[in-house]
Design an enzyme around this catalytic site. Structure first.
Site, PDB file in Angstrom:
ATOM      1  N   GLU A   1      45.302  55.720  22.275  1.00 22.88           N
ATOM      2  CA  GLU A   1      45.754  55.124  23.534  1.00 22.88           C
ATOM      3  C   GLU A   1      46.112  56.195  24.555  1.00 22.88           C
ATOM      4  O   GLU A   1      45.761  56.082  25.732  1.00 22.88           O
ATOM      5  CB  GLU A   1      46.953  54.187  23.296  1.00 22.88           C
ATOM      6  CG  GLU A   1      46.629  52.949  22.458  1.00 22.88           C
ATOM      7  CD  GLU A   1      45.430  52.165  22.955  1.00 22.88           C
ATOM      8  OE1 GLU A   1      45.197  52.131  24.178  1.00 22.88           O
ATOM      9  OE2 GLU A   1      44.693  51.609  22.109  1.00 22.88           O
TER      10      GLU A   1
ATOM     11  N   THR B   1      39.881  27.132  39.346  1.00 26.64           N
ATOM     12  CA  THR B   1      40.126  27.516  40.734  1.00 26.64           C
ATOM     13  C   THR B   1      40.600  26.347  41.586  1.00 26.64           C
ATOM     14  O   THR B   1      40.802  26.508  42.781  1.00 26.64           O
ATOM     15  CB  THR B   1      38.864  28.115  41.364  1.00 26.64           C
ATOM     16  OG1 THR B   1      37.753  27.309  41.007  1.00 26.64           O
ATOM     17  CG2 THR B   1      38.632  29.522  40.885  1.00 26.64           C
TER      18      THR B   1
ATOM     19  N   HIS C   1      43.003  57.392  26.234  1.00 22.19           N
ATOM     20  CA  HIS C   1      42.587  56.561  27.379  1.00 22.19           C
ATOM     21  C   HIS C   1      43.458  56.862  28.596  1.00 22.19           C
ATOM     22  O   HIS C   1      42.974  57.046  29.706  1.00 22.19           O
ATOM     23  CB  HIS C   1      42.783  55.071  27.060  1.00 22.19           C
ATOM     24  CG  HIS C   1      41.779  54.489  26.109  1.00 22.19           C
ATOM     25  ND1 HIS C   1      40.429  54.604  26.307  1.00 22.19           N
ATOM     26  CD2 HIS C   1      41.949  53.761  24.980  1.00 22.19           C
ATOM     27  CE1 HIS C   1      39.807  53.964  25.306  1.00 22.19           C
ATOM     28  NE2 HIS C   1      40.704  53.452  24.494  1.00 22.19           N
TER      29      HIS C   1
ATOM     30  N   GLY D   1      32.451  26.766  41.734  1.00 23.97           N
ATOM     31  CA  GLY D   1      33.421  27.824  41.516  1.00 23.97           C
ATOM     32  C   GLY D   1      33.786  27.955  40.057  1.00 23.97           C
ATOM     33  O   GLY D   1      33.582  27.032  39.274  1.00 23.97           O
ATOM     34  N   PRO D   2      34.330  29.109  39.683  1.00 25.09           N
ATOM     35  CA  PRO D   2      34.716  29.335  38.285  1.00 25.09           C
ATOM     36  C   PRO D   2      35.802  28.363  37.840  1.00 25.09           C
ATOM     37  O   PRO D   2      36.461  27.748  38.682  1.00 25.09           O
ATOM     38  CB  PRO D   2      35.253  30.774  38.286  1.00 25.09           C
ATOM     39  CG  PRO D   2      35.164  31.278  39.661  1.00 25.09           C
ATOM     40  CD  PRO D   2      34.625  30.235  40.557  1.00 25.09           C
ATOM     41  N   PRO D   3      35.987  28.227  36.523  1.00 24.68           N
ATOM     42  CA  PRO D   3      36.986  27.292  36.021  1.00 24.68           C
ATOM     43  C   PRO D   3      38.390  27.657  36.495  1.00 24.68           C
ATOM     44  O   PRO D   3      38.703  28.832  36.674  1.00 24.68           O
ATOM     45  CB  PRO D   3      36.894  27.435  34.502  1.00 24.68           C
ATOM     46  CG  PRO D   3      35.781  28.347  34.219  1.00 24.68           C
ATOM     47  CD  PRO D   3      35.257  28.905  35.472  1.00 24.68           C
TER      48      PRO D   3
ATOM     49  N   LYS E   1      39.151  22.964  41.594  1.00 26.25           N
ATOM     50  CA  LYS E   1      38.137  22.008  42.047  1.00 26.25           C
ATOM     51  C   LYS E   1      38.593  20.570  41.808  1.00 26.25           C
ATOM     52  O   LYS E   1      38.535  19.735  42.707  1.00 26.25           O
ATOM     53  CB  LYS E   1      36.806  22.273  41.332  1.00 26.25           C
ATOM     54  CG  LYS E   1      36.240  23.655  41.604  1.00 26.25           C
ATOM     55  CD  LYS E   1      34.911  23.882  40.932  1.00 26.25           C
ATOM     56  CE  LYS E   1      34.988  23.929  39.425  1.00 26.25           C
ATOM     57  NZ  LYS E   1      35.786  25.049  38.907  1.00 26.25           N
TER      58      LYS E   1
HETATM   59  P1  ADP Z   1      39.031  23.420  38.032  1.00 25.66           P
HETATM   60  O1  ADP Z   1      38.776  21.968  38.154  1.00 25.66           O
HETATM   61  O2  ADP Z   1      38.478  24.231  39.160  1.00 25.66           O
HETATM   62  O3  ADP Z   1      38.639  23.994  36.708  1.00 25.66           O
HETATM   63  P2  ADP Z   1      41.705  22.538  38.224  1.00 25.66           P
HETATM   64  O4  ADP Z   1      41.677  21.867  39.533  1.00 25.66           O
HETATM   65  O5  ADP Z   1      41.614  21.656  37.031  1.00 25.66           O
HETATM   66  O6  ADP Z   1      40.603  23.651  38.138  1.00 25.66           O
HETATM   67  O7  ADP Z   1      43.004  23.428  38.141  1.00 25.66           O
HETATM   68  C1  ADP Z   1      43.879  23.380  37.058  1.00 25.66           C
HETATM   69  C2  ADP Z   1      45.304  23.579  37.508  1.00 25.66           C
HETATM   70  O8  ADP Z   1      45.471  24.879  38.048  1.00 25.66           O
HETATM   71  C3  ADP Z   1      45.714  22.652  38.604  1.00 25.66           C
HETATM   72  O9  ADP Z   1      46.194  21.459  38.073  1.00 25.66           O
HETATM   73  C4  ADP Z   1      46.783  23.422  39.325  1.00 25.66           C
HETATM   74  O10 ADP Z   1      48.026  23.296  38.675  1.00 25.66           O
HETATM   75  C5  ADP Z   1      46.327  24.846  39.171  1.00 25.66           C
HETATM   76  N1  ADP Z   1      45.569  25.295  40.346  1.00 25.66           N
HETATM   77  C6  ADP Z   1      44.299  25.702  40.339  1.00 25.66           C
HETATM   78  N2  ADP Z   1      43.894  26.057  41.573  1.00 25.66           N
HETATM   79  C7  ADP Z   1      44.943  25.866  42.392  1.00 25.66           C
HETATM   80  C8  ADP Z   1      45.144  26.054  43.786  1.00 25.66           C
HETATM   81  N3  ADP Z   1      44.183  26.514  44.581  1.00 25.66           N
HETATM   82  N4  ADP Z   1      46.353  25.739  44.282  1.00 25.66           N
HETATM   83  C9  ADP Z   1      47.312  25.273  43.495  1.00 25.66           C
HETATM   84  N5  ADP Z   1      47.197  25.077  42.183  1.00 25.66           N
HETATM   85  C10 ADP Z   1      46.020  25.369  41.607  1.00 25.66           C
HETATM   86 ZN    ZN Z   2      40.336  52.096  22.946  1.00 23.68          ZN
END
Ligand code: ADP
Ligand code: ZN
Ligand code: MG
Length: 622
Positions: A435, A217, A438, A213-215, A219
């Site tokens: 602006e 999210t 747009h 998954g994207p950063p 994980k």
């Molecule tokens: P990843 O590892 O996917 O890049 P992280 O787990 O490090 O993301 O998420 C960073 C922070 O964002 C977490 O510490 C939390 O505070 C918040 N966060 C991200 N996703 C969630 C979620 N699904 N529910 C609650 N908090 C989240």
């Molecule tokens: Zn513009």
């Protein structure tokens, strides 16, 4: 690499050889400088003998074991002044000394060569000796940290390799909005807590789970929650820390990590950014990366090495599974894959609820308004948003977070810090027209997203901004929606052209034009939305190992390439013409809106639409 004298010798031999040359060179230059300081003029041995016979020589100093002499002579040829002259002496000139003695010439021999040779020798030995001592020190130290000789050596040993948390303290309730992923993991917690349930029926505990998954999210959070729920230790390391300069270090780190994990089983081993080591082998441009391959192999070996029921579960995270080596994804390794996506509206609401718990938010704010305004935000963005809003609230000495702070925080996250507005000037007017251009196109086109606000307050790189309310579903977009987007993006430049004339248009539109071109190109090459027909001619990111532009190895003929360019041109031309027309036809409203914008600096979407509907008969959306 094991510690042995053979290894040490192998390491130090090149060092000794190199240093020998360095010192040779160094001393050679100093010797020459010494002699050169004495004199620059020279003469041949024959001439020297002539000088002797003439009685012009006064003094002779012999250097270099009798190879060189510095002669002090005086004579009419030398302008009747004493001069120092250098003479190279032939090796076979034993009679010279006697001749000098006979003529009563002051003679002196200097054993230069010997002393220099002595220092030379010391120098040659000293440098490598220092190095060897240093090397021994390194070997010894790395051995002592792992206990006794014969252990694996690694330069990275002194660094903290991985983190271990005995208790993460995170539970599943802390993770919101990714329910499918959570369900998958509840089972793993049961595996860890009650393995006998599974082993009794002959089931093997999964070894590896891959989170994709994207950063931001969640994980890492999810992996920690598993450890927290199962009450087992959590080992974590980032894939990028495996990739080191020295071949073999990464592999030894993997070994260390798993050794510690086995001692602490049951436990969770979390490998973040596994793509840093786990890329497909042998695909690197310009040769593979030995170090990475070794590390990956070690990882695979370790994962194969522990039997299914030792209680170690490896969780890895990546934002691109497509580039991972197939061997990693094989059954018995990361055979479970869980997708963690950017949350939808419901997910965002749930995440906001989690993070709002410990914040004082004005009870009149419903979190669903915030969730509605933040499509595309990840969990981390949402957490950050509430935190920024809380900081702003504290700065204003307010007792609870209000919608103002939330809005400000959203803008800040999306577009960067707010700058100071320009004073009224020609360029401010131009930006205002740009602006409004747009915004008016966005409002008058049925298929365009709604204007959320227009502002002249600079933010990040932008000197003015038009915000649109993004639609919830970004996955299916129609042709007319893309065209509307293209026209909206062209609106800024079109307004500049009509109001200020061709000569006055600015570089402010460059970002807009980039988007326009890219959208038009995708219409033609990816979505089959041109008269070339429904062909997919380019796919995004077909080769992850090359840069994007390099990766587009054309799979179509040159003929098609020309057609593509023509189609892109046609689309942009057509949209540009229509945009210019809309701007021209609405000049009165535009002028009015610009005056209001310059005065107020920000117009919000509803107000914007109200003003337009006073001046036009065209029905305005909502
Ligand atoms: P990843 O590892 O996917 O890049 P992280 O787990 O490090 O993301 O998420 C960073 C922070 O964002 C977490 O510490 C939390 O505070 C918040 N966060 C991200 N996703 C969630 C979620 N699904 N529910 C609650 N908090 C989240
Ligand atoms: Zn513009
Ligand atoms: Mg992470």
């Amino acid at each position: 690499m094991k510690f042995s004298w053979k290894n040490l010798l192998l390491w130090s031999l090149p060092v000794i050889i190199i240093s020998f040359f360095i010192w040779q060179g160094f001393f050679a230059t100093t010797i020459n400088e010494n002699n050169n300081n004495i004199t620059n003029s020279r003469m041949t041995y024959g001439r020297f003998l002539e000088y002797l016979d003439m009685g012009w020589v006064k003094k002779v100093d012999i250097y270099d074991n009798g190879h060189t002499a510095i002669v002090e002579a005086i004579g009419p040829e030398l302008g009747n002044r004493i001069q120092k002259i250098r003479v190279e002496l032939p090796t076979s000139a034993p009679e010279l000394i006697n001749k000098l003695k006979r003529n009563n010439i002051d003679l002196d021999a200097h054993p230069t060569k010997n002393t220099i040779a002595f220092w030379n020798l010391i120098g040659n030995l000293l440098f490598p000796l220092l190095l060897i001592t240093g090397l021994i020190f390194l070997f010894k130290r790395s051995n002592s940290t792992t206990g006794g000789p014969g252990q694996a050596m690694s330069f990275g040993k002194s660094k903290a390799l991985f983190q271990m948390e005995a208790k993460t303290g995170i539970i599943f309730d802390d993770v919101a909005g990714i329910d499918e992923a959570k369900e998958e993991f509840e089972e793993i917690v049961t595996f860890l807590k009650k393995p006998e349930y599974f082993t009794a029926v002959g089931a093997k505990i999964p070894k590896g789970v891959l989170l994709i998954g994207p950063p931001g999210t969640g994980k890492t959070l999810l992996a920690k929650a598993i450890a927290g729920e199962a009450n087992v230790p959590f080992f974590s390391i980032s894939g990028s820390e495996f990739v080191e300069m020295f071949v073999g270090v990464g592999a030894s780190r993997v070994r260390d990590l798993f050794k510690k994990a086995k001692e602490n089983a049951p436990c969770i081993v979390f490998i973040d950014e596994i793509d840093a080591v786990g890329r497909q082998r042998g695909t690197g441009v310009g040769g593979g990366n030995d170090e990475r391959e070794q590390t990956l192999n070690q990882l695979l070996t370790e994962m194969d090495g522990f039997e299914g029921n030792t209680g170690i579960i490896v969780i890895a995270a990546t934002n691109r599974a497509d580039i991972l080596d197939a061997a990693l994804l094989r059954p018995g390794r990361f055979d479970r894959q869980v997708n963690v996506d950017i949350p939808d509206f419901k997910g965002r609401l749930a995440i906001l609820n989690v993070h709002a718990k410990n914040k004082k938010i004005n009870p009149q704010i419903s979190l669903s308004i915030i969730a509605r305004r933040t499509p595309g935000f990840s969990g981390a963005d949402l957490a950050n948003l509430l935190n920024e809003a809380a900081i702003l609230t504290a700065r204003k000495h307010k007792s609870s977070i209000s919608l103002n702070e939330i809005d400000e925080a959203i803008d800040r996250i999306v577009a960067g810090m707010e700058g100071t507005p320009l004073i009224d000037s020609k360029s401010k007017r131009l930006i205002a027209y740009h602006e409004i251009g747009h915004a008016i196109i966005g409002t008058l086109l049925e298929d365009h997203e709604n204007v959320q606000k227009v502002t002249l307050i600079p933010r990040g790189q932008a000197r003015g901004l038009t915000w649109f309310t993004p639609s919830e579903d970004q996955s299916l977009i129609s042709r007319s929606q893309i065209k509307a987007k293209i026209m909206g993006a062209l609106g800024g430049r079109a307004a500049e052209e009509i109001v200020f004339g061709d000569a006055e248009v600015t570089t402010g539109a460059s970002n807009d034009l980039q988007q326009v071109t890219s959208m038009a190109r995708q219409m033609v090459t990816r979505f089959g939305m041109s008269s070339i027909g429904p062909l997919s001619l380019e796919n995004e990111d077909s080769n992850p190992f090359l840069g994007r532009s390099m990766a587009n190895t054309n799979e179509y003929s040159d003929e098609i390439a020309i057609k593509i360019d023509k189609q892109i041109y046609n689309i942009v031309q057509e949209c540009h013409k229509k945009t210019l027309k809309i701007i021209k036809n609405n000049r009165v409203i535009i002028d009015k809106l610009v005056d209001i914008l310059i005065e107020k600096e920000t117009i919000d979407g509803q107000e914007f639409r109200n003003i337009i509907s006073q001046y036009t008969t065209i029905p305005i959306k909502k």
